[in-house]
Design a protein around this motif. Sequence first.
Motif, PDB file in Angstrom:
ATOM      1  N   GLN A   1      56.464  83.192   7.627  1.00  0.00           N
ATOM      2  CA  GLN A   1      57.370  82.826   8.712  1.00  0.00           C
ATOM      3  C   GLN A   1      56.588  82.627  10.011  1.00  0.00           C
ATOM      4  O   GLN A   1      56.924  81.762  10.821  1.00  0.00           O
TER       5      GLN A   1
ATOM      6  N   LEU B   1      56.405  75.384   2.134  1.00  0.00           N
ATOM      7  CA  LEU B   1      57.582  75.609   2.969  1.00  0.00           C
ATOM      8  C   LEU B   1      58.413  74.343   3.176  1.00  0.00           C
ATOM      9  O   LEU B   1      59.504  74.414   3.748  1.00  0.00           O
TER      10      LEU B   1
ATOM     11  N   LYS C   1      54.965  79.317  10.214  1.00  0.00           N
ATOM     12  CA  LYS C   1      55.977  78.294  10.466  1.00  0.00           C
ATOM     13  C   LYS C   1      56.374  78.247  11.935  1.00  0.00           C
ATOM     14  O   LYS C   1      56.704  77.179  12.475  1.00  0.00           O
TER      15      LYS C   1
ATOM     16  N   THR D   1      68.075  87.677   3.962  1.00  0.00           N
ATOM     17  CA  THR D   1      67.814  86.421   4.681  1.00  0.00           C
ATOM     18  C   THR D   1      68.618  85.251   4.137  1.00  0.00           C
ATOM     19  O   THR D   1      68.355  84.095   4.479  1.00  0.00           O
TER      20      THR D   1
ATOM     21  N   ILE E   1      60.987  75.397   0.222  1.00  0.00           N
ATOM     22  CA  ILE E   1      61.554  76.733   0.040  1.00  0.00           C
ATOM     23  C   ILE E   1      61.352  77.614   1.261  1.00  0.00           C
ATOM     24  O   ILE E   1      60.531  77.330   2.131  1.00  0.00           O
ATOM     25  N   SER E   2      62.105  78.723   1.292  1.00  0.00           N
ATOM     26  CA  SER E   2      62.043  79.658   2.412  1.00  0.00           C
ATOM     27  C   SER E   2      60.858  80.603   2.241  1.00  0.00           C
ATOM     28  O   SER E   2      60.288  80.728   1.154  1.00  0.00           O
ATOM     29  N   ALA E   3      60.507  81.289   3.334  1.00  0.00           N
ATOM     30  CA  ALA E   3      59.377  82.214   3.300  1.00  0.00           C
ATOM     31  C   ALA E   3      59.620  83.358   2.327  1.00  0.00           C
ATOM     32  O   ALA E   3      58.726  83.743   1.562  1.00  0.00           O
ATOM     33  N   SER E   4      60.827  83.923   2.318  1.00  0.00           N
ATOM     34  CA  SER E   4      61.113  85.060   1.438  1.00  0.00           C
ATOM     35  C   SER E   4      61.127  84.636  -0.034  1.00  0.00           C
ATOM     36  O   SER E   4      60.651  85.369  -0.902  1.00  0.00           O
TER      37      SER E   4
ATOM     38  N   TRP F   1      64.867  88.882   0.520  1.00  0.00           N
ATOM     39  CA  TRP F   1      65.399  87.559   0.186  1.00  0.00           C
ATOM     40  C   TRP F   1      66.919  87.531   0.283  1.00  0.00           C
ATOM     41  O   TRP F   1      67.507  86.576   0.796  1.00  0.00           O
TER      42      TRP F   1
ATOM     43  N   LYS G   1      68.421  82.040  -0.055  1.00  0.00           N
ATOM     44  CA  LYS G   1      68.416  80.573  -0.106  1.00  0.00           C
ATOM     45  C   LYS G   1      67.634  80.054  -1.304  1.00  0.00           C
ATOM     46  O   LYS G   1      66.570  80.559  -1.631  1.00  0.00           O
TER      47      LYS G   1
END
Length: 298
Positions: A89, A33, A92, A203, A36-39, A200, A206
């Motif tokens: 998420q 993380l 996080k 959200t 990169i993003s969770a999705s 993705w 990203k």
Amino acid sequence: MSLAIRVSILDLLSLLTMNLIWAGTYPATAVALISISASLLTLIRLGTGSLVMLPFLWRNVRIWSGRTILRTAFLGVIGFSLPLVLQTQGLKASTPAMAAISIALEPLMTAVMASVLLKEHLSHARKWALAIAAFGAWAVAGFPRPGVKGYITGDILLVLAILCFAVYNVYSSSLSRHLSPGQATAGTFLGGFLGTIPIWLITGAKWPATWHPASIMATVYLALLGTALAYFLWMHTASRIPVALMALFLYLQPVLGVVLSMLLTPTHLSGSFVIGSLAILGALYIGRDKAPMPSASA
């Protein structure tokens, strides 16, 4: 009859291997993380898993009825798309304490659901085993107390993720008996991958401007081992032994997680870890399977 007699050495090694891999996914997720993003992480994990397992998907194509496709797609979304995003998420936004307790909740929810939804017999011995193992997991984690102010959103996300994982754990066993383990794994990965694409996009779609080297290594670990290999082993083993028994082995994750930490960092071996580990090992003995094993063709 002893656990060694009812569960083959291969099944035992599969259970130990998958839980060892999954024990490493929690710290690996935190590292991934960074970039990169969770999705997107979920998308990469499931996309890689789909590609690795794709050769299994085309074997015996005639077995793929419309009902089987819908069932597999549902398991892919409920077992991968939603929980992996929620868990990532949640890790996080929550605390290590709640993450540790969520590990203890998954096998308990799995065993209860298997008893209610699949009508698997949950003996008094196995009920005691689950309770003792849950205590052991809590002890291994150092007796943490969740509910830290300001982390309620992350806590809720983790609980929802565990609920989704438990549904997948229960129904994947019956799917793995209708399809081959490779087909079931490939199908659910593909369903999960397709189900994650809209998440993705919603959200923000990203994409990292830069990739941290440690994040790349963690993502590779999560995709190839934490997803492709570990879930194939789960499907393969779920076609052979009861879900409730497999759920007990999930309690090894916090023990193996601490062992990994000890090997990689100078971690102190606490008294609570010893107590918890003994409790989990005792629970595995108490909850060992004495009933005849179900046929793989059931």
